[in-house]
Every structure is written in structure tokens, then in C-alpha cells.
Design a protein around this motif. Sequence first.
Motif, PDB file in Angstrom:
ATOM      1  N   THR A 117      63.682 -10.960 -75.603  1.00 26.42           N
ATOM      2  CA  THR A 117      64.332 -11.914 -74.707  1.00 26.42           C
ATOM      3  C   THR A 117      65.347 -11.178 -73.841  1.00 26.42           C
ATOM      4  OG1 THR A 117      65.940 -12.410 -76.441  1.00 26.42           O
ATOM      5  CG2 THR A 117      64.015 -13.842 -76.282  1.00 26.42           C
ATOM      6  N   PRO A 118      65.598 -11.655 -72.608  1.00 25.01           N
ATOM      7  CA  PRO A 118      66.475 -10.926 -71.690  1.00 25.01           C
ATOM      8  C   PRO A 118      67.858 -10.628 -72.252  1.00 25.01           C
ATOM      9  CG  PRO A 118      65.253 -12.599 -70.494  1.00 25.01           C
ATOM     10  CD  PRO A 118      64.939 -12.795 -71.951  1.00 25.01           C
ATOM     11  N   TRP A 119      68.487 -11.592 -72.928  1.00 19.70           N
ATOM     12  CA  TRP A 119      69.861 -11.345 -73.377  1.00 19.70           C
ATOM     13  C   TRP A 119      69.920 -10.262 -74.450  1.00 19.70           C
ATOM     14  CZ3 TRP A 119      71.810 -11.947 -78.287  1.00 19.70           C
ATOM     15  CH2 TRP A 119      71.055 -12.678 -79.203  1.00 19.70           C
ATOM     16  N   ILE A 120      68.905 -10.175 -75.316  1.00 10.70           N
ATOM     17  CA  ILE A 120      68.888  -9.120 -76.325  1.00 10.70           C
ATOM     18  C   ILE A 120      68.682  -7.764 -75.665  1.00 10.70           C
ATOM     19  CG2 ILE A 120      67.563  -8.174 -78.257  1.00 10.70           C
ATOM     20  CD1 ILE A 120      67.117 -10.955 -79.276  1.00 10.70           C
ATOM     21  N   LEU A 121      67.779  -7.695 -74.697  1.00  9.07           N
ATOM     22  CA  LEU A 121      67.534  -6.431 -74.000  1.00  9.07           C
ATOM     23  C   LEU A 121      68.767  -5.974 -73.230  1.00  9.07           C
ATOM     24  CD1 LEU A 121      63.906  -7.056 -72.687  1.00  9.07           C
ATOM     25  CD2 LEU A 121      64.608  -5.595 -74.591  1.00  9.07           C
ATOM     26  N   VAL A 122      69.477  -6.918 -72.590  1.00  8.04           N
ATOM     27  CA  VAL A 122      70.690  -6.560 -71.842  1.00  8.04           C
ATOM     28  C   VAL A 122      71.768  -6.052 -72.795  1.00  8.04           C
ATOM     29  CG1 VAL A 122      72.594  -7.496 -70.479  1.00  8.04           C
ATOM     30  CG2 VAL A 122      70.239  -8.105 -69.894  1.00  8.04           C
ATOM     31  N   VAL A 123      71.962  -6.731 -73.912  1.00  7.33           N
ATOM     32  CA  VAL A 123      72.982  -6.307 -74.879  1.00  7.33           C
ATOM     33  C   VAL A 123      72.659  -4.921 -75.411  1.00  7.33           C
ATOM     34  CG1 VAL A 123      73.940  -6.764 -77.169  1.00  7.33           C
ATOM     35  CG2 VAL A 123      73.685  -8.635 -75.538  1.00  7.33           C
ATOM     36  N   PHE A 124      71.402  -4.705 -75.768  1.00  8.51           N
ATOM     37  CA  PHE A 124      71.038  -3.394 -76.315  1.00  8.51           C
ATOM     38  C   PHE A 124      71.141  -2.309 -75.247  1.00  8.51           C
ATOM     39  CE2 PHE A 124      69.933  -1.837 -80.275  1.00  8.51           C
ATOM     40  CZ  PHE A 124      68.968  -0.838 -80.210  1.00  8.51           C
ATOM     41  N   ALA A 125      70.804  -2.623 -73.996  1.00  4.28           N
ATOM     42  CA  ALA A 125      70.964  -1.646 -72.911  1.00  4.28           C
ATOM     43  C   ALA A 125      72.432  -1.291 -72.726  1.00  4.28           C
ATOM     44  CB  ALA A 125      70.379  -2.209 -71.619  1.00  4.28           C
ATOM     45  N   LEU A 126      73.319  -2.288 -72.814  1.00  2.99           N
ATOM     46  CA  LEU A 126      74.758  -2.021 -72.692  1.00  2.99           C
ATOM     47  C   LEU A 126      75.257  -1.144 -73.833  1.00  2.99           C
ATOM     48  CD1 LEU A 126      76.089  -5.516 -71.520  1.00  2.99           C
ATOM     49  CD2 LEU A 126      75.841  -3.424 -70.147  1.00  2.99           C
ATOM     50  N   LEU A 145      71.282   6.830 -70.960  1.00  2.00           N
ATOM     51  CA  LEU A 145      71.221   5.962 -69.780  1.00  2.00           C
ATOM     52  C   LEU A 145      69.778   5.683 -69.386  1.00  2.00           C
ATOM     53  CD1 LEU A 145      74.088   7.428 -67.537  1.00  2.00           C
ATOM     54  CD2 LEU A 145      74.130   5.333 -68.887  1.00  2.00           C
ATOM     55  N   ALA A 146      68.917   6.710 -69.537  1.00  2.00           N
ATOM     56  CA  ALA A 146      67.498   6.515 -69.222  1.00  2.00           C
ATOM     57  C   ALA A 146      66.875   5.486 -70.156  1.00  2.00           C
ATOM     58  CB  ALA A 146      66.755   7.849 -69.322  1.00  2.00           C
ATOM     59  N   VAL A 147      67.236   5.498 -71.432  1.00  2.00           N
ATOM     60  CA  VAL A 147      66.724   4.504 -72.373  1.00  2.00           C
ATOM     61  C   VAL A 147      67.188   3.107 -71.973  1.00  2.00           C
ATOM     62  CG1 VAL A 147      66.780   3.703 -74.774  1.00  2.00           C
ATOM     63  CG2 VAL A 147      66.541   6.135 -74.284  1.00  2.00           C
ATOM     64  N   ALA A 148      68.458   3.005 -71.537  1.00  2.00           N
ATOM     65  CA  ALA A 148      68.988   1.705 -71.102  1.00  2.00           C
ATOM     66  C   ALA A 148      68.189   1.163 -69.916  1.00  2.00           C
ATOM     67  CB  ALA A 148      70.463   1.837 -70.739  1.00  2.00           C
ATOM     68  N   ILE A 149      67.901   2.029 -68.934  1.00  2.00           N
ATOM     69  CA  ILE A 149      67.105   1.590 -67.777  1.00  2.00           C
ATOM     70  C   ILE A 149      65.693   1.228 -68.222  1.00  2.00           C
ATOM     71  CG2 ILE A 149      66.179   2.282 -65.533  1.00  2.00           C
ATOM     72  CD1 ILE A 149      68.566   4.149 -65.221  1.00  2.00           C
ATOM     73  N   TRP A 150      65.133   2.007 -69.138  1.00  2.00           N
ATOM     74  CA  TRP A 150      63.783   1.761 -69.639  1.00  2.00           C
ATOM     75  C   TRP A 150      63.696   0.381 -70.291  1.00  2.00           C
ATOM     76  CZ3 TRP A 150      61.529   1.355 -74.600  1.00  2.00           C
ATOM     77  CH2 TRP A 150      60.159   1.551 -74.651  1.00  2.00           C
ATOM     78  N   LEU A 151      64.754  -0.028 -70.988  1.00  2.00           N
ATOM     79  CA  LEU A 151      64.790  -1.362 -71.588  1.00  2.00           C
ATOM     80  C   LEU A 151      64.879  -2.448 -70.509  1.00  2.00           C
ATOM     81  CD1 LEU A 151      67.200  -0.783 -74.622  1.00  2.00           C
ATOM     82  CD2 LEU A 151      64.756  -1.289 -74.732  1.00  2.00           C
ATOM     83  N   LEU A 152      65.728  -2.212 -69.507  1.00  2.00           N
ATOM     84  CA  LEU A 152      65.914  -3.212 -68.457  1.00  2.00           C
ATOM     85  C   LEU A 152      64.688  -3.335 -67.558  1.00  2.00           C
ATOM     86  CD1 LEU A 152      69.613  -2.471 -67.416  1.00  2.00           C
ATOM     87  CD2 LEU A 152      68.763  -4.343 -68.834  1.00  2.00           C
ATOM     88  N   ASP A 153      63.853  -2.292 -67.534  1.00  2.00           N
ATOM     89  CA  ASP A 153      62.621  -2.337 -66.730  1.00  2.00           C
ATOM     90  C   ASP A 153      61.784  -3.576 -67.035  1.00  2.00           C
ATOM     91  OD1 ASP A 153      62.700  -0.302 -64.956  1.00  2.00           O
ATOM     92  OD2 ASP A 153      61.640   1.148 -66.200  1.00  2.00           O
TER      93      ASP A 153
END
Length: 466
Positions: free
Chosen positions: A130-139, A258-266
Amino acid sequence: PMKGAETTIVKPAAVVVNSAPSNTPTNAPTNTPTIELNETDKIAALLQQDNIFWVLASFFGFGLLLSLTPCVFPMIPILSGIIVGHKGEVTTRKALVMSIVFVLAMSVTYSIAGVLAGYFGENLQVLFQTPWILVVFALIFVALAFSMFGYYEIQLPTGLQNKIAKISNKQEGGHLIGVAIMGFLSALIVGPCVAPPLAGALIYIGQTGDAMLGGLSLFVMSLGMGAPLLAIGAGVSKLPKAGGWMDNIKYVFGILMLAVAIWLLDRIISPVVSLALWATLFSFSPIAMGVLNSLTNTPTPWQRIFKAIGLLVLAYGILLWGLVARGGGDMLAPLSGYGASTQSEQVHVKFEKIKSNADLDRILLRAKANNQIVMLDFYADWCISCKELERFVFSNDKVVDTMKNHIALQADVTANDEIDKALMARFNIIGPPAILFFNNGVEKRSQRIVGEINAQGYLEHFNKAQ
């Protein structure tokens, strides 16, 4: 396979039985024909063998092969960053222990999630997309990255540290608990991949109720996936710990975080925004690492090599900004389209979108009347393998030409609502990617594709489905 052997839904227990179709001619050979199985059903049949050693060895081999997929790659900077960011000296033994804890936590998570999915038909990993979980984990990964850059240190409150110290000498246990938590979360959020071994094990669990063998097979498969991580973790501990060299290593792993964070937000952002984030990372990171600074009067060969690599990364970042300015494009081919008088139209299979079983049944009736093959692709925005199929298979010229006279359907199950679950449950699909072929209104199950495949492999399956 023969027409009489085709079924819409085939249970693994039925798949392994070599039964002759009812319409076999009386003058046919007496030998019972063998039903052709797809990869998923072959693995489900493998689990029904009596030789448990062969079963587990096979699943460990499957795991080693899966370790070469994009699902496992993001685990490398995560584990390496944990080891490099650890305060104090990290011996090879300690790094290996941390790697083992990470891999074991990941393996236990895969096994539990798999058993639950097999029993209840609900892929636990999908729930974490879900978007909120992906955003939290990216942060979280962004925060870890800036910690690597030296802006601050992430540590537990003093009171909690003291409590953990009393439970375990020198806080070793407390630190390993943190490593295990990262392994647990990484398995659920970072790498939600569906591959034939996983799908086969889940079908076996769901149909036989044998959670012991199914879960153990998934656990061993996960150990195979994590085996390269053990070697990488031990290798990271060999890096020099003193001086500016180690600072540069920490900066590199910070950039990878940071690359992993972007990869999650993709999975949840638009392609143009994704390109802008990647362009920012590839252009700013080399500058921050000092690639534009002048070398010393007597630079070492390694300094020259690192500067050259940094300049190449910076140049690639600038090319990505060009794609952003053009409104999008393929970041793996940033120069495509330049120099042409008119930008060529990108070819792609034209999908009809469906949502429910009723949508599918209506189109199957139409295709049967017109003698057309139907291809059904299960897709989700968070599915990295689905996007690989979009880029390399459904944009392939030969695939596009082949599908022109047939029907290509796509079921977007990103929402994972009750309608999506009902459609997947109809075919025992635990999650995307999965590609099904229908001829004369009936699925050609032997040609079902689960996981990634290249364009040539797709065409072979399609031709056999005709």
C-alpha cells in the motif's frame, strides 16, 4: 496436450496423475499419455515425491537462481549498509553472524507468509504494498542514508539501550534484533516477487494442507536466495576501517540506500517523477562525492579510476535530465529518439482492460466465436517483474506483431480488492506476474507463465497454446 486434458483449474493432486482423456480413440496406443505441465505445476508435483532430500535440494537451487533476480538485488545495499554503519570494529565473524541473522529472518518471514498464503489464498506481501507503507519505508531508507552521510547517528534512547545491555552482553543481542527486524521488513516490503517455485509451493500447501513440507521448502529456497548475501556481508567486513577511504565507502552505501528508497517509490509514483528522482540521484551524488574536485599532484591509479567512474555516472544523470525534459523515456536507453527527424512511435501490445470474472467470461465467448487466442496478463503497479515484462516483452516488435490478430487482456490487481481476489482465486494465482493463454474458451494451463520471461520464451508459449 490433448484437448480432453485441458481444464480451467487443475489441482496439483490431479496434475501429477497421467490419465487418458475420455475421447481417446479405441485404436490409440495403450500407453497412457503424460499431461504436459507448466513450471508451477511441475514444482507442485515435485513436492509430492517421497525423496525429501531431493525436494529440499531442488528448492535450494531454485533459491540460488532467484538470487540473481531484481527481487534480491535491493537486499545487498540494505545488509551492506547495516554492516558498514555499525559502530565500532566489525570483524568477519561478527559480519557473518549479522548476515546469517538477516537471512534467517528473511527466510522465516517468507516461509510464514507462504504458509499463510497457501492456507488462506491471501498473499501477505501484497498487503504491504500500500502507498503509505511504501512511503514510510522509503523515508526510513532516506534517514539511514543521511546517517551514512554523517549528518547524525541513529541509536536507541539511553534507557532502552541500558535495558537491552542487561539482557545481552555488550548489546550484541540488541543489535542483532535490529538486524532481524530489517530482514523481516525487507522480505515483506522490498522483495514481493512471485516466481514458479513460490507459486508451486503455495498451490501444494493449499491443496494438500501439508504446511510442514511446503513451509520447509520455502525456508530452504529463501536460504538459497540469501546465500550470496552471506558472502557479500563477510566481504564488506574486509574493507579498511580507518581514514577517508571508509568515509567514502559509507557515502557510497548511503547513495545505495537512497536508490532503494527511489526503487520502492517507483511502484506508486508517475514515470516522469521517477525519472526526475533517478536523475537527481545520478547527477548530484557524483558531485557530492567530489568528482568535480581537482586531483592531487600525485593521484593514485585508484583515484583516477574512481574519478572516471564518477564522471560517467554524472554524464548518465545529465542524460536522464534530458528524458525528464522530453516528458519521459526509457532510462536504460536514454539516447533513444535523439537525432531522428520525427520521434518514432513506441510499439506496445494493445491491452483490453478487465476487472472481474464476468468481464473475462464475456471476452472468452467472443474469442471462441472468432477463433482467437486470448492472453490474460495479471499486473500490479508495485510488481517490478510486471514492469520488466512491459518493457522487454510487451514492447517487443515480434510479440506486438504476433498479438495483432488475437486478444490481449490485462487485469490490474493493484487495488487487491475483493473483485481482484476473486479473479486470481479462479485460477489459483497468488499474485502478479502471471500470464494465461486461452484457446476455444479454455485455459491452456500447460503454457501458463508465472514470473519473468523474455520475448522469445513468451512467443514459444504462445505458439504452443494455439
